[in-house]
Structures are given as C-alpha cells and as structure tokens.
Design a protein around this motif. Structure first.
Motif, mmCIF file in Angstrom:
data_model
loop_
_atom_site.group_PDB
_atom_site.id
_atom_site.type_symbol
_atom_site.label_atom_id
_atom_site.label_comp_id
_atom_site.label_asym_id
_atom_site.label_seq_id
_atom_site.Cartn_x
_atom_site.Cartn_y
_atom_site.Cartn_z
ATOM 1 N N GLU A 56 0.847 -1.186 0.000
ATOM 2 C CA GLU A 56 0.000 0.000 0.000
ATOM 3 C C GLU A 56 0.885 1.239 0.000
ATOM 4 O O GLU A 56 1.996 1.235 0.524
ATOM 5 N N TRP A 57 0.391 2.298 -0.618
ATOM 6 C CA TRP A 57 1.067 3.594 -0.594
ATOM 7 C C TRP A 57 0.017 4.661 -0.808
ATOM 8 O O TRP A 57 -0.872 4.516 -1.657
ATOM 9 N N ALA A 58 0.112 5.745 -0.044
ATOM 10 C CA ALA A 58 -0.901 6.795 -0.099
ATOM 11 C C ALA A 58 -0.820 7.564 -1.421
ATOM 12 O O ALA A 58 0.267 7.908 -1.884
ATOM 13 N N GLU A 59 -1.974 7.835 -2.000
ATOM 14 C CA GLU A 59 -2.031 8.603 -3.245
ATOM 15 C C GLU A 59 -1.352 9.957 -3.097
ATOM 16 O O GLU A 59 -0.701 10.449 -4.023
ATOM 17 N N ALA A 60 -1.489 10.569 -1.923
ATOM 18 C CA ALA A 60 -0.934 11.902 -1.714
ATOM 19 C C ALA A 60 0.585 11.914 -1.710
ATOM 20 O O ALA A 60 1.195 12.963 -1.881
ATOM 21 N N ASP A 61 1.205 10.760 -1.506
ATOM 22 C CA ASP A 61 2.659 10.687 -1.421
ATOM 23 C C ASP A 61 3.295 10.173 -2.708
ATOM 24 O O ASP A 61 4.422 9.667 -2.706
#
Length: 258
Positions: free
Chosen positions: A206-211
């Motif tokens: 998982e990885w945040a869209e904002a990052d």
C-alpha cells in the motif's frame, strides 16, 4: 514527401537492486526488452564502508549520481522497497530533465525496522538463538546501533569457530552489516514521507495517493510482480508519460524537469 518520424529515447535506465537479497528481486523480467542492454544497475549495499558506518541517504545519493554520471542523464530510475527514498534523492542529484521515478512496493523503514532486521540476520546465522539473546539497538544513535549489532554478528561467527581470525569474521559478516548500515540510514527520522513518482503495487502493498504522482495497484502478488513480464506494458506506458507531461506544460510533472 512528408511523413512523421518517431524519436527513440536511447538514454539508459537506472535500476536500484539489493544484490544479496534472499529471495532476489530484479527488474530484469519487468523492463521492456529494448532497455536490457542500456541499463545501469546500482546495489545500495555496495556503498563504500557501509558495513562500518551509517552515511545519510543524501550522501549515498550523491555518491551513486557521481558513479553513473559518465553514462549521461538517464531516462528513468527504478527502485523498490526500502530503496524508495534513496531513489527520490538520486533523481534530484542527477543532471538533465524528464527523469521518471518508478518505484515498486515502496517501504519506509521505521524506528523498529533495524531491530527486526538484526533479529532476522542473527537467526539466519544461528537458528538456536533466543530473541532475548539479540541486543536491542532500537533508539540508539545509528553509529552506535551498527557498532553493537556488528559486534554481536561477529560473535556469532566466532562462537561457532573460536579460532577464527577477527578479520575473517568481519569479512564473513560484511553483507549482513551492510544491510544494517543501509537500513539504519533509511530508518532515520524524517518530517514527512518522501514524495515518490509513479508507484506500482503488488496485492499486499500500500502507498498513499498523496505521497506519489500516481499509484497503480495490480492484482499480482510480489513474486509475479517481479518475476514475470505481467506489468511490462504498464512500465512502458509509465516511461512514455514524462515526455507527454512536459509537452502539456504541467506545473508539477512527475518527472524531473530542472
């Protein structure tokens, strides 16, 4: 006679891969075949004296940028897992424009990650160890943590072979100590998550869209993500994106344009 021509981007691509990782991961099955002969491989664990010291990631990025500068500005930098932040810093250090950053399954080590790694390394050397026998390096200054962990790993070698020379014990544990040196540098305190370019994720990551500039979630497990060409069409598409962004004049393109 008029006609259109297609310009082929002949710049190299940089792949950041950990050389002694078990099981190994590589971008070789993933890259479009035309990139195979023009790729530059960086093994972060080959940074000079990494088994003896904990240089910050910015210093490591400058070193690798100097190492590959003779080949000219690359087309893209590929990285995975804990090399994600190193890759962002490397792109910043490289000359030229339109350098895409593509990261598979990124991870940012936390304060407890070096201890987890030390436990794994120690048990890999002696599976009879009790976890309580492994020294706790969490919270120590990075250089002190590496010194303590290194001494312990060497002691595991000499425990099995009491007559072994200290220099040989150091050589036998160099790979493990380099892993710790890199992980300690990657786990350094930071004020914010690194902003990545294009992120490609296996099913368990998982990885945040904002990052990130873009996040692409696949239906592949990590083995198939790295071991098959299933995402090669996506990679080819992502490699073509920087030029398109520059043509559109985006204010904050995902590729480096300085």
């Amino acid at each position: 006679m008029s006609g259109s021509t297609t310009t082929i981007d002949a710049r190299p691509v940089v792949v950041i891969e950990f050389g002694n990782e078990i099981p190994p991961r590589s971008f070789d099955p993933v890259l479009p075949p035309e990139l195979y002969e023009n790729r530059l491989r960086i093994d972060p664990l080959r940074y000079p004296q990494l088994a003896e010291q904990v240089p910050d990631l910015a210093a490591q990025a400058r070193h690798w940028a100097a190492e590959i500068s003779a080949a000219g500005s690359p087309r893209a930098v590929f990285a995975y897992c804990s090399a994600a932040e190193l890759a962002t810093l490397l792109v910043d250090e490289l000359p030229g424009s339109g350098i895409a950053l593509i990261v598979f399954d990124p991870a940012v080590p936390g304060p407890g990650t070096p201890q987890e790694l030390l436990l794994d390394l120690a048990l890999g050397m002696d599976d009879t160890l009790a976890p309580s026998e492994v020294p706790d390096i969490t919270g120590l200054p990075a250089s002190e943590a590496l010194r303590l962990a290194s001494s312990f790993l060497r002691s595991l070698v000499t425990r099995a072979a009491p007559d072994l020379d200290d220099e040989i014990a150091a050589e036998l544990t160099e790979g493990q100590r380099a892993w710790l040196g890199f992980t300690l540098s990657a786990a350094a305190e930071r004020s914010a998550q690194p902003k990545l370019g294009r992120v490609v994720l296996s099913t368990d990551s998982e990885w945040a869209e904002a990052d990130a500039c873009s996040v692409h979630r696949t239906e592949l497990n990590v083995r198939d993500l790295f071991g098959t060409p299933a995402v090669t069409p996506l990679v080819a598409e992502l490699l073509s994106a920087p030029a398109a962004e520059e043509a559109l004049g985006e204010e904050e393109p995902c590729s480096r344009t300085s």
